[in-house]
Design an enzyme around this catalytic site. Structure first.
Site, PDB file in Angstrom:
ATOM      1  N   ASP A 161      -0.067  -7.543   1.594  1.00 37.46           N
ATOM      2  CA  ASP A 161       0.463  -6.178   1.648  1.00 37.46           C
ATOM      3  C   ASP A 161       1.991  -6.242   1.688  1.00 37.46           C
ATOM      4  O   ASP A 161       2.619  -5.964   2.712  1.00 37.46           O
ATOM      5  CB  ASP A 161      -0.118  -5.447   2.868  1.00 37.46           C
ATOM      6  CG  ASP A 161       0.064  -3.953   2.775  1.00 37.46           C
ATOM      7  OD1 ASP A 161       0.534  -3.477   1.720  1.00 37.46           O
ATOM      8  OD2 ASP A 161      -0.248  -3.250   3.770  1.00 37.46           O
ATOM      9  N   SER A 210       4.087   2.563   8.190  1.00 29.98           N
ATOM     10  CA  SER A 210       3.765   1.507   7.229  1.00 29.98           C
ATOM     11  C   SER A 210       4.997   1.045   6.473  1.00 29.98           C
ATOM     12  O   SER A 210       5.838   1.866   6.091  1.00 29.98           O
ATOM     13  CB  SER A 210       2.804   2.040   6.170  1.00 29.98           C
ATOM     14  OG  SER A 210       1.531   2.144   6.682  1.00 29.98           O
ATOM     15  N   HIS A 261       0.823  -1.222   0.000  1.00 29.34           N
ATOM     16  CA  HIS A 261       0.000   0.000   0.000  1.00 29.34           C
ATOM     17  C   HIS A 261       0.851   1.263   0.000  1.00 29.34           C
ATOM     18  O   HIS A 261       0.311   2.363  -0.102  1.00 29.34           O
ATOM     19  CB  HIS A 261      -1.014  -0.010   1.155  1.00 29.34           C
ATOM     20  CG  HIS A 261      -0.472   0.349   2.486  1.00 29.34           C
ATOM     21  ND1 HIS A 261      -0.040  -0.582   3.407  1.00 29.34           N
ATOM     22  CD2 HIS A 261      -0.307   1.546   3.083  1.00 29.34           C
ATOM     23  CE1 HIS A 261       0.373   0.034   4.502  1.00 29.34           C
ATOM     24  NE2 HIS A 261       0.210   1.334   4.324  1.00 29.34           N
TER      25      HIS A 261
END
Ligand code: NAG
Ligand code: NAG
Ligand code: NAG
Length: 253
Positions: free
Chosen positions: A107, A191, A67
């Site tokens: 992911d 992230s 992402h």
């Protein structure tokens, strides 16, 4: 898990609204000793300036979350303070083909560096898991330059790290994720960063959510479930082309 959460927050750390699913970030952690995590990589989009964490797994490959894919990503190696960045390196993003923003699975992304890193004291690789579902030490560490405050957009200029403990990931993520629970852990901007357990990177920071009892959960991509994908995608291009060609030939014959 509410649908609203699903829509707003599935979209992973940098799209989640603060106060909704985010927690304090690495606020209760510590500032890392400068350059003590030489595998840690700062990733930023040239245009939007959205940033993520990542980690060096080979001289010419960085691993991060799918992402975090943007069109103009640059990676910065050997960074401690993001106000003092070295020259960025351009990359070719290789996201997992089955990742979508609608689901929490897969992911994971590799970034192929246009010019390989020279490894030294401040730039080095981290060990990937050796086998699928290998035993993982429950005591792990997560790090990043993400938000430090629950209510404010407050990225850290210097790298921070926190200890986190793995929990059973039932009721948390999916079959291909790891989870940690508690008042400290990754937040927006973290992230793509590594979850390091016993010196091995076992997870990739993916997203946050609240547990039923109100605790904060952090969800990570379980790297060892993607070892065949990693191996395939880190093969030199010529070898991949050769194998595709050979596969076709084998079918014909
Ligand atoms: C992606 O999903 C398709 C369909 O389920 C599957 O055949 C393929 O192997 C998956 N790709 C990877 C890399 O896992
Ligand atoms: C290590 O390499 C990086 C670039 O890859 C460079 O910026 C840094 O100065 C080097 N550090 C040392 C100690 O040589
Ligand atoms: C994590 O735990 C280790 C061992 O207990 C400790 O030495 C270290 O300072 C802790 N790190 C943080 C960021 O709290």
């Amino acid at each position: 898990m509410s649908i609203l959460w699903y829509i707003t927050c599935l979209l992973l750390l940098h799209f989640c609204t603060p106060g909704f699913s985010m927690h304090d970030g690495i606020v209760d952690g510590k500032v890392s000793v400068p350059h003590s995590r030489p595998y840690m990589v700062y990733i930023r989009d040239k245009l939007t300036k959205i940033s993520c964490g990542g980690f060096l797994v080979k001289e010419d490959y960085v691993m991060t979350a799918a992402h975090c894919k943007h069109n103009h990503l640059m990676v910065y190696l050997g960074v401690d303070n993001t106000n003092i960045l070295p020259d960025g390196i351009e990359v070719k993003p290789i996201p997992h083909e089955n990742f979508t923003m609608k689901r929490p699975d897969h992911d994971i992304m590799l970034l192929k560096l246009k010019s390989p890193a020279t490894l030294n004291e401040t730039v080095n690789t981290i060990t990937l898991p050796k086998t699928e579902n290998e035993e993982i030490s429950k005591h792990c560490m997560v790090m990043g330059w993400g938000w430090q405050d629950y209510n404010n957009m407050s990225p850290s200029n210097v790298l921070k790290e926190a200890n986190v403990t793995l929990i059973d990931s039932e009721n948390c993520g999916t079959a291909d994720t790891l989870c940690t629970e508690g008042s400290t852990g990754p937040a927006q901007g973290d992230s793509g960063g590594p979850l390091v357990c016993g010196g091995v990177v076992q997870g990739i920071v993916s997203f946050n959510k609240n547990s039923i009892n109100g605790d904060k959960l952090a969800v990570y991509t379980h790297i060892s479930h993607y070892l065949p994908w990693i191996k395939d995608n880190m093969k030199p291009l010529q070898q991949r082309q050769y194998e595709t060609w050979k596969g076709k030939l084998d079918k014909i014959m």
